[in-house]
Design a protein around this motif. Structure first.
Motif, PDB file in Angstrom:
ATOM      1  N   MET A  30       1.666   3.206  -3.237  1.00  0.00           N
ATOM      2  CA  MET A  30       2.425   4.074  -2.335  1.00  0.00           C
ATOM      3  C   MET A  30       2.980   3.277  -1.161  1.00  0.00           C
ATOM      4  SD  MET A  30       3.726   6.963  -1.686  1.00  0.00           S
ATOM      5  CE  MET A  30       2.944   7.944  -2.969  1.00  0.00           C
ATOM      6  N   ARG A  31       2.193   2.350  -0.607  1.00  0.00           N
ATOM      7  CA  ARG A  31       2.711   1.559   0.516  1.00  0.00           C
ATOM      8  C   ARG A  31       3.907   0.710   0.089  1.00  0.00           C
ATOM      9  NH1 ARG A  31       0.220   1.268   5.405  1.00  0.00           N
ATOM     10  NH2 ARG A  31       2.392   0.783   5.919  1.00  0.00           N
ATOM     11  N   ALA A  32       3.864   0.183  -1.142  1.00  0.00           N
ATOM     12  CA  ALA A  32       4.991  -0.595  -1.647  1.00  0.00           C
ATOM     13  C   ALA A  32       6.230   0.274  -1.819  1.00  0.00           C
ATOM     14  CB  ALA A  32       4.613  -1.261  -2.970  1.00  0.00           C
ATOM     15  N   LEU A  33       6.042   1.485  -2.342  1.00  0.00           N
ATOM     16  CA  LEU A  33       7.163   2.401  -2.528  1.00  0.00           C
ATOM     17  C   LEU A  33       7.752   2.835  -1.183  1.00  0.00           C
ATOM     18  CD1 LEU A  33       5.860   4.689  -5.416  1.00  0.00           C
ATOM     19  CD2 LEU A  33       7.791   3.089  -5.520  1.00  0.00           C
ATOM     20  N   VAL A  34       6.877   3.162  -0.227  1.00  0.00           N
ATOM     21  CA  VAL A  34       7.338   3.607   1.081  1.00  0.00           C
ATOM     22  C   VAL A  34       8.083   2.480   1.797  1.00  0.00           C
ATOM     23  CG1 VAL A  34       6.580   4.342   3.378  1.00  0.00           C
ATOM     24  CG2 VAL A  34       5.582   5.388   1.348  1.00  0.00           C
ATOM     25  N   GLU A  35       7.614   1.242   1.610  1.00  0.00           N
ATOM     26  CA  GLU A  35       8.311   0.117   2.225  1.00  0.00           C
ATOM     27  C   GLU A  35       9.684  -0.091   1.583  1.00  0.00           C
ATOM     28  OE1 GLU A  35       6.698  -4.032   3.674  1.00  0.00           O
ATOM     29  OE2 GLU A  35       7.201  -4.172   1.534  1.00  0.00           O
ATOM     30  N   ARG A  36       9.742  -0.005   0.269  1.00  0.00           N
ATOM     31  CA  ARG A  36      11.005  -0.259  -0.437  1.00  0.00           C
ATOM     32  C   ARG A  36      12.012   0.864  -0.223  1.00  0.00           C
ATOM     33  NH1 ARG A  36      12.812  -3.606  -4.374  1.00  0.00           N
ATOM     34  NH2 ARG A  36      14.425  -2.828  -5.794  1.00  0.00           N
ATOM     35  N   LEU A  37      11.555   2.102  -0.296  1.00  0.00           N
ATOM     36  CA  LEU A  37      12.467   3.241  -0.239  1.00  0.00           C
ATOM     37  C   LEU A  37      12.630   3.802   1.170  1.00  0.00           C
ATOM     38  CD1 LEU A  37      11.275   5.128  -3.449  1.00  0.00           C
ATOM     39  CD2 LEU A  37      13.165   3.490  -3.224  1.00  0.00           C
ATOM     40  N   GLY A  38      11.579   3.698   1.983  1.00  0.00           N
ATOM     41  CA  GLY A  38      11.618   4.290   3.322  1.00  0.00           C
ATOM     42  C   GLY A  38      11.674   3.296   4.458  1.00  0.00           C
ATOM     43  N   GLY A  39      11.488   2.007   4.128  1.00  0.00           N
ATOM     44  CA  GLY A  39      11.613   0.993   5.167  1.00  0.00           C
ATOM     45  C   GLY A  39      10.422   0.888   6.097  1.00  0.00           C
ATOM     46  N   VAL A  40       9.268   1.486   5.748  1.00  0.00           N
ATOM     47  CA  VAL A  40       8.075   1.414   6.592  1.00  0.00           C
ATOM     48  C   VAL A  40       7.239   0.219   6.145  1.00  0.00           C
ATOM     49  CG1 VAL A  40       5.962   2.585   7.314  1.00  0.00           C
ATOM     50  CG2 VAL A  40       8.070   3.892   6.987  1.00  0.00           C
ATOM     51  N   ASP A  41       7.060  -0.747   7.037  1.00  0.00           N
ATOM     52  CA  ASP A  41       6.369  -1.986   6.693  1.00  0.00           C
ATOM     53  C   ASP A  41       4.940  -1.701   6.230  1.00  0.00           C
ATOM     54  OD1 ASP A  41       4.875  -4.613   7.115  1.00  0.00           O
ATOM     55  OD2 ASP A  41       6.935  -5.213   7.574  1.00  0.00           O
ATOM     56  N   ARG A  42       4.556  -2.289   5.098  1.00  0.00           N
ATOM     57  CA  ARG A  42       3.233  -2.016   4.530  1.00  0.00           C
ATOM     58  C   ARG A  42       2.103  -2.608   5.376  1.00  0.00           C
ATOM     59  NH1 ARG A  42       3.579  -4.823  -1.218  1.00  0.00           N
ATOM     60  NH2 ARG A  42       5.806  -4.405  -0.919  1.00  0.00           N
ATOM     61  N   ARG A  43       2.426  -3.538   6.281  1.00  0.00           N
ATOM     62  CA  ARG A  43       1.387  -4.126   7.140  1.00  0.00           C
ATOM     63  C   ARG A  43       1.001  -3.217   8.292  1.00  0.00           C
ATOM     64  NH1 ARG A  43       4.660  -9.531   8.354  1.00  0.00           N
ATOM     65  NH2 ARG A  43       6.319  -7.953   8.220  1.00  0.00           N
ATOM     66  N   ARG A  44       1.800  -2.226   8.578  1.00  0.00           N
ATOM     67  CA  ARG A  44       1.520  -1.331   9.706  1.00  0.00           C
ATOM     68  C   ARG A  44       0.583  -0.208   9.264  1.00  0.00           C
ATOM     69  NH1 ARG A  44       1.798  -2.206  14.733  1.00  0.00           N
ATOM     70  NH2 ARG A  44       3.996  -2.824  14.662  1.00  0.00           N
ATOM     71  N   PRO A  45      -0.597  -0.094   9.850  1.00  0.00           N
ATOM     72  CA  PRO A  45      -1.490   1.024   9.507  1.00  0.00           C
ATOM     73  C   PRO A  45      -0.810   2.359   9.783  1.00  0.00           C
ATOM     74  CG  PRO A  45      -2.640  -0.640  10.805  1.00  0.00           C
ATOM     75  CD  PRO A  45      -1.186  -1.001  10.851  1.00  0.00           C
ATOM     76  N   LEU A  46      -1.009   3.299   8.874  1.00  0.00           N
ATOM     77  CA  LEU A  46      -0.433   4.634   9.036  1.00  0.00           C
ATOM     78  C   LEU A  46      -1.435   5.553   9.730  1.00  0.00           C
ATOM     79  CD1 LEU A  46       1.178   5.108   5.505  1.00  0.00           C
ATOM     80  CD2 LEU A  46       2.318   4.431   7.628  1.00  0.00           C
ATOM     81  N   PRO A  47      -0.960   6.565  10.426  1.00  0.00           N
ATOM     82  CA  PRO A  47      -1.882   7.555  11.009  1.00  0.00           C
ATOM     83  C   PRO A  47      -2.693   8.221   9.908  1.00  0.00           C
ATOM     84  CG  PRO A  47       0.346   7.820  11.886  1.00  0.00           C
ATOM     85  CD  PRO A  47       0.452   6.867  10.736  1.00  0.00           C
TER      86      PRO A  47
END
Length: 269
Positions: A30-47
């Motif tokens: 999911m982090r890879a998909l969100v980074e690729r499609l949504g531009g949210v860096d996978r290194r940043r912890p999510l809430p």
């Protein structure tokens, strides 16, 4: 922009599906998909979403009784997107302290200040959200009831952007006049003796370093927060002149800004 602008809806949905939503959001796929499609860096912890939201907690509890018997009247607590769904412990602590100080707390848990929408330029959506907020909060504000919150950006959106986007609306102007940080009311209660502090608390007698919220600093409104910390028995408070933490809303989440965000945060902090 739409995802970040509608963060409250995402947070509400995430909390409703927690803890499953946290597991899904934290998975590598999911982090890879969100980074690729949504531009949210996978290194940043999510809430992390909390199943026990502030609204659910508030509906199930009995108000605390002030030890001094002080009665101050009603106050409206604005349940922002973070205190509602990802960090409800902050909202719970604020509400309990207000009650111990003698306030009758009313929760505004279904409205939004529109800060996230404004930050992404979605002003029509922001005005729509704010119309709902004005309809719900204006009667209290026009009666002189304080509107308080624990998230500086939301509080100062009520004081400034709400009034500017609803120019000429007396309800919006009243909300702006009554909006303030919860810290300010707690300082008043401590100073008049209706809120007693524990001299043996874990934070008593310690050095506290305070990094002000950028929006709060821009509004020259850190005095209440600093003053509240200074009233902890024996505590010494150092206010950092450290500029920005690097997050700047959604900026620090975005893939193209992550490295710069970390660089900015590391300059002084």
């Amino acid at each position: 922009a739409l995802a970040f602008g509608h963060a409250r809806r995402l947070n509400r949905a995430g909390a409703a599906m927690a803890p499953l939503s946290n597991w899904v959001a934290g998975s590598r796929l999911m982090r890879a998909l969100v980074e690729r499609l949504g531009g949210v860096d996978r290194r940043r912890p999510l809430p992390r979403f909390e199943r026990e939201t502030l609204q659910r907690w508030f509906a199930r509890r009995a108000p605390l009784t002030p030890a001094t018997g002080a009665r101050r009247g009603p106050v409206v607590f604005l349940a922002d997107s973070f205190a509602s769904y990802t960090e409800p412990e902050i909202g719970r602590a604020a509400i309990e302290l207000l009650e111990l100080a003698g306030w009758d707390v009313r929760l505004a848990g279904t409205v939004c200040c529109g800060r996230a929408l404004i930050s992404k330029g979605l002003l029509d959506d922001a005005r729509s959200r704010q119309r709902e907020l004005i309809a719900q909060l204006a009667p209290a504000a026009l009666a002189g009831v304080p509107i308080v919150g624990s998230e500086p950006s939301c509080v100062f959106t009520l004081k400034h952007e709400l009034v500017e986007l609803a120019v000429g609306d007396s309800g919006a102007a009243a909300i702006g006049h009554e909006a303030r940080m919860v810290d300010d009311l707690l300082v008043q209660a401590i100073d008049d003796g209706s809120l007693a502090l524990d001299p043996n608390a874990a934070s008593a007698g310690r050095r506290i370093v305070f990094h002000g919220h950028c929006h709060q600093k821009a509004a020259n409104a850190t005095a209440g927060s600093v003053g509240l910390l200074e009233r902890i028995p024996g505590a010494t408070v150092d206010v950092l002149d450290a500029g920005c933490c690097g997050m700047a809303g959604s900026f620090g989440f975005e893939r193209e800004h992550y490295d710069l965000s970390m660089q900015i945060g590391g300059m002084r902090l």
